[in-house]
Design an enzyme around this catalytic site. Structure first.
Site, PDB file in Angstrom:
ATOM      1  N   GLU A 195      -9.530   0.163  -2.374  1.00  0.00           N
ATOM      2  CA  GLU A 195     -10.235  -1.022  -1.874  1.00  0.00           C
ATOM      3  C   GLU A 195     -11.718  -1.043  -2.244  1.00  0.00           C
ATOM      4  O   GLU A 195     -12.277  -2.111  -2.491  1.00  0.00           O
ATOM      5  CB  GLU A 195     -10.075  -1.142  -0.354  1.00  0.00           C
ATOM      6  CG  GLU A 195      -8.653  -1.486   0.053  1.00  0.00           C
ATOM      7  CD  GLU A 195      -8.526  -1.804   1.526  1.00  0.00           C
ATOM      8  OE1 GLU A 195      -9.171  -2.754   1.997  1.00  0.00           O
ATOM      9  OE2 GLU A 195      -7.779  -1.092   2.224  1.00  0.00           O
TER      10      GLU A 195
ATOM     11  N   SER B 139      -9.175  -8.489  12.478  1.00  0.00           N
ATOM     12  CA  SER B 139      -9.400  -9.945  12.468  1.00  0.00           C
ATOM     13  C   SER B 139      -8.648 -10.631  13.607  1.00  0.00           C
ATOM     14  O   SER B 139      -9.046 -11.684  14.076  1.00  0.00           O
ATOM     15  CB  SER B 139      -8.912 -10.541  11.143  1.00  0.00           C
ATOM     16  OG  SER B 139      -7.506 -10.334  11.019  1.00  0.00           O
TER      17      SER B 139
ATOM     18  N   LYS C  13      -3.185 -13.240   1.318  1.00  0.00           N
ATOM     19  CA  LYS C  13      -3.102 -13.756   2.695  1.00  0.00           C
ATOM     20  C   LYS C  13      -3.176 -15.272   2.691  1.00  0.00           C
ATOM     21  O   LYS C  13      -2.477 -15.946   3.432  1.00  0.00           O
ATOM     22  CB  LYS C  13      -4.229 -13.164   3.558  1.00  0.00           C
ATOM     23  CG  LYS C  13      -3.994 -11.712   3.959  1.00  0.00           C
ATOM     24  CD  LYS C  13      -5.081 -11.211   4.916  1.00  0.00           C
ATOM     25  CE  LYS C  13      -4.830  -9.767   5.307  1.00  0.00           C
ATOM     26  NZ  LYS C  13      -5.856  -9.196   6.175  1.00  0.00           N
TER      27      LYS C  13
ATOM     28  N   THR D 104      -3.643 -11.017  11.485  1.00  0.00           N
ATOM     29  CA  THR D 104      -2.696 -10.438  10.527  1.00  0.00           C
ATOM     30  C   THR D 104      -1.266 -10.714  10.987  1.00  0.00           C
ATOM     31  O   THR D 104      -0.885 -10.331  12.105  1.00  0.00           O
ATOM     32  CB  THR D 104      -2.977  -8.922  10.370  1.00  0.00           C
ATOM     33  OG1 THR D 104      -4.298  -8.811   9.843  1.00  0.00           O
ATOM     34  CG2 THR D 104      -1.997  -8.241   9.445  1.00  0.00           C
TER      35      THR D 104
ATOM     36  N   GLY E 188      -6.459  -1.264   7.098  1.00  0.00           N
ATOM     37  CA  GLY E 188      -7.598  -0.642   7.779  1.00  0.00           C
ATOM     38  C   GLY E 188      -7.441  -0.606   9.288  1.00  0.00           C
ATOM     39  O   GLY E 188      -8.070   0.217   9.956  1.00  0.00           O
ATOM     40  N   SER E 189      -6.608  -1.458   9.840  1.00  0.00           N
ATOM     41  CA  SER E 189      -6.406  -1.458  11.290  1.00  0.00           C
ATOM     42  C   SER E 189      -5.317  -0.477  11.717  1.00  0.00           C
ATOM     43  O   SER E 189      -5.227  -0.132  12.892  1.00  0.00           O
ATOM     44  CB  SER E 189      -6.025  -2.859  11.780  1.00  0.00           C
ATOM     45  OG  SER E 189      -7.141  -3.711  11.705  1.00  0.00           O
TER      46      SER E 189
ATOM     47  N   HIS F  20       8.218  19.722  -3.569  1.00  0.00           N
ATOM     48  CA  HIS F  20       9.656  19.470  -3.663  1.00  0.00           C
ATOM     49  C   HIS F  20       9.963  18.221  -4.476  1.00  0.00           C
ATOM     50  O   HIS F  20      11.122  17.814  -4.552  1.00  0.00           O
ATOM     51  CB  HIS F  20      10.250  19.375  -2.255  1.00  0.00           C
ATOM     52  CG  HIS F  20      10.057  20.645  -1.481  1.00  0.00           C
ATOM     53  ND1 HIS F  20      10.962  21.684  -1.511  1.00  0.00           N
ATOM     54  CD2 HIS F  20       9.039  21.059  -0.713  1.00  0.00           C
ATOM     55  CE1 HIS F  20      10.507  22.678  -0.768  1.00  0.00           C
ATOM     56  NE2 HIS F  20       9.338  22.325  -0.281  1.00  0.00           N
TER      57      HIS F  20
HETATM   58  C1  F6R Z   1      -9.875  -4.789   4.531  1.00  0.00           C
HETATM   59  C2  F6R Z   1      -8.786  -3.906   4.892  1.00  0.00           C
HETATM   60  C3  F6R Z   1      -7.373  -4.409   5.002  1.00  0.00           C
HETATM   61  C4  F6R Z   1      -7.085  -5.035   6.396  1.00  0.00           C
HETATM   62  C5  F6R Z   1      -5.627  -5.469   6.523  1.00  0.00           C
HETATM   63  C6  F6R Z   1      -5.249  -5.976   7.902  1.00  0.00           C
HETATM   64  O1  F6R Z   1     -11.106  -4.094   4.712  1.00  0.00           O
HETATM   65  O2  F6R Z   1      -9.044  -2.758   5.022  1.00  0.00           O
HETATM   66  O3  F6R Z   1      -6.539  -3.305   4.791  1.00  0.00           O
HETATM   67  O4  F6R Z   1      -7.386  -4.101   7.406  1.00  0.00           O
HETATM   68  O5  F6R Z   1      -5.359  -6.459   5.570  1.00  0.00           O
HETATM   69  O6  F6R Z   1      -6.151  -6.909   8.392  1.00  0.00           O
HETATM   70  P1  F6R Z   1      -6.720  -6.747   9.891  1.00  0.00           P
HETATM   71  O7  F6R Z   1      -7.381  -5.398   9.894  1.00  0.00           O
HETATM   72  O8  F6R Z   1      -7.673  -7.848  10.082  1.00  0.00           O
HETATM   73  O9  F6R Z   1      -5.534  -6.815  10.799  1.00  0.00           O
END
Ligand code: F6R
Length: 346
Positions: A230, A94, A340, A97, A50-51, A246
């Protein structure tokens, strides 16, 4: 009325989604006291999930401009070309990551110019300690529900670096288009007049395969896939015209017991290459007796950004309604969290 044990989660996700246009407007009002000197030859957005997707929106928005190449790096290490003339935007909602933190360290080692975008966490402390420009965004959301906070600062940094003139107007237009869409699609009790809910009903018990009408819309298809994964906790896949003609397209000749479960959703933009229009027509004709569900979603808005976000936003609602239909809570992503946690333990 959406009911069942997961109704609370569905309502919560709808509230989050409702806030997307406000996130864009919030970021427009911020004063980012960051200066970016000229001489940038490439922009690399380092992030995951998501980031990272805000980086893809930026890439797709800038792809037809006279800008510099934008690459989204989803890994521990950055590509070898990254150096002093690179602008690296390290993005983690967060801030914890591990891939993004590692890429941030790699960017430092390579002497790149870096800006960190996060709610805090380890990335926030590292940036602060090293005196690296830091954009702190509001916390408290699942990262995928914070796309406005994760994308808009990147667009504004690109503008500051002289790579995206006029992008503020696009952000304003995008927020206005999204507000119109939410009026139509955001409902606790969706019915037949709600096109996102109707689409979710069509997708029930199918494997959604999302095809973008051109690689410049790729991010919208990617986001639909990710949101169905998700939010609805269901498999989904994506590809783009013309590339899918293709390879992927041939797979649909496969065993009927597999292909009969597929629902194709075509995401169309405002200014497709005319040959892509022709390709889509022929593809549908060829696949007509194999794929019974061909659904189409059309972009809205004038600018590329508004068009991308209009498709993305519709997918956000569809994936949440699909979660409601499947009786799952769209908010938690237990598998991601469990993985994680295990990685943290060693
Ligand atoms: C959860 C989500 C995940 C996180 C990913 C990275 O809503 O979308 O795809 O975005 O695990 O974590 P962040 O965004 O905290 O770096």
């Amino acid at each position: 009325m959406i009911s069942g044990v997961h109704a609370k989660g569905v309502k919560q996700m709808l509230e989050y989604i409702h806030g997307l246009p406000d996130q864009l407007e919030y970021c427009l009002q911020q004063e980012y006291r960051i200066t970016i000197a000229g001489g940038i030859s490439n922009v690399v957005v380092a992030g995951m999930g998501g980031s990272a997707i805000g980086g893809d929106v930026l890439r797709c928005c800038l792809s037809t401009r006279k800008s510099v190449p934008v690459l989204v790096s989803r890994d521990y290490r950055l590509p070898g070309f990254v150096g002093r003339d690179s602008l690296v935007l390290a993005v983690s909602y967060s801030g914890n990551t591990e891939e993004t933190i590692s890429a941030f360290e790699d960017a430092r080692a390579k002497g790149a110019r870096i800006i960190a975008v996060t709610t805090g966490g380890h990335l926030g402390s590292l940036a602060e300690k090293a005196g690296i420009p830091l954009i702190t965004i509001p916390a408290g959301l699942p990262p995928r529900a914070a796309l406005g906070y994760l994308f808009t600062p990147l667009a504004l940094m690109a503008e500051m670096a002289g790579l995206a003139d006029g992008i503020r107007d696009e952000i304003r237009e995008t927020a206005a288009v999204l507000k119109e869409i939410r009026e139509e699609l955001c409902a606790d009790d969706p019915d037949g007049s709600n096109s996102a809910f109707e689409l979710a009903l069509e997708l029930k018990d199918c494997i959604p395969v999302i095809w973008a009408a051109g690689s410049d819309l790729e991010v919208a298809a990617m986001r639909w896939k990710g949101q169905i994964n998700e939010n609805a906790k269901a498999p989904a896949y994506y590809n783009c015209f013309p590339e899918l003609n293709h390879n992927e397209f041939t797979g649909l000749e496969g065993p009927e017991m597999l292909t009969k479960r597929i629902a194709v959703i075509i995401l169309r933009g405002g200014n497709e290459h005319p040959r892509i229009g022709r390709r889509m027509d022929i593809t549908r004709e060829i696949l007509n007796d194999r794929i019974t569900k061909f659904l189409t979603v059309k972009a809205r808005g004038r600018s590329r950004m508004a068009q991308l976000f209009s498709l993305i936003y519709t997918g956000d609602f569809v994936s949440t309604y699909l979660a409601a239909i499947y009786g799952v809570d769209p908010v938690p992503v237990n598998l991601i969290e469990a993985l994680k946690k295990r990685l943290q333990d060693g």
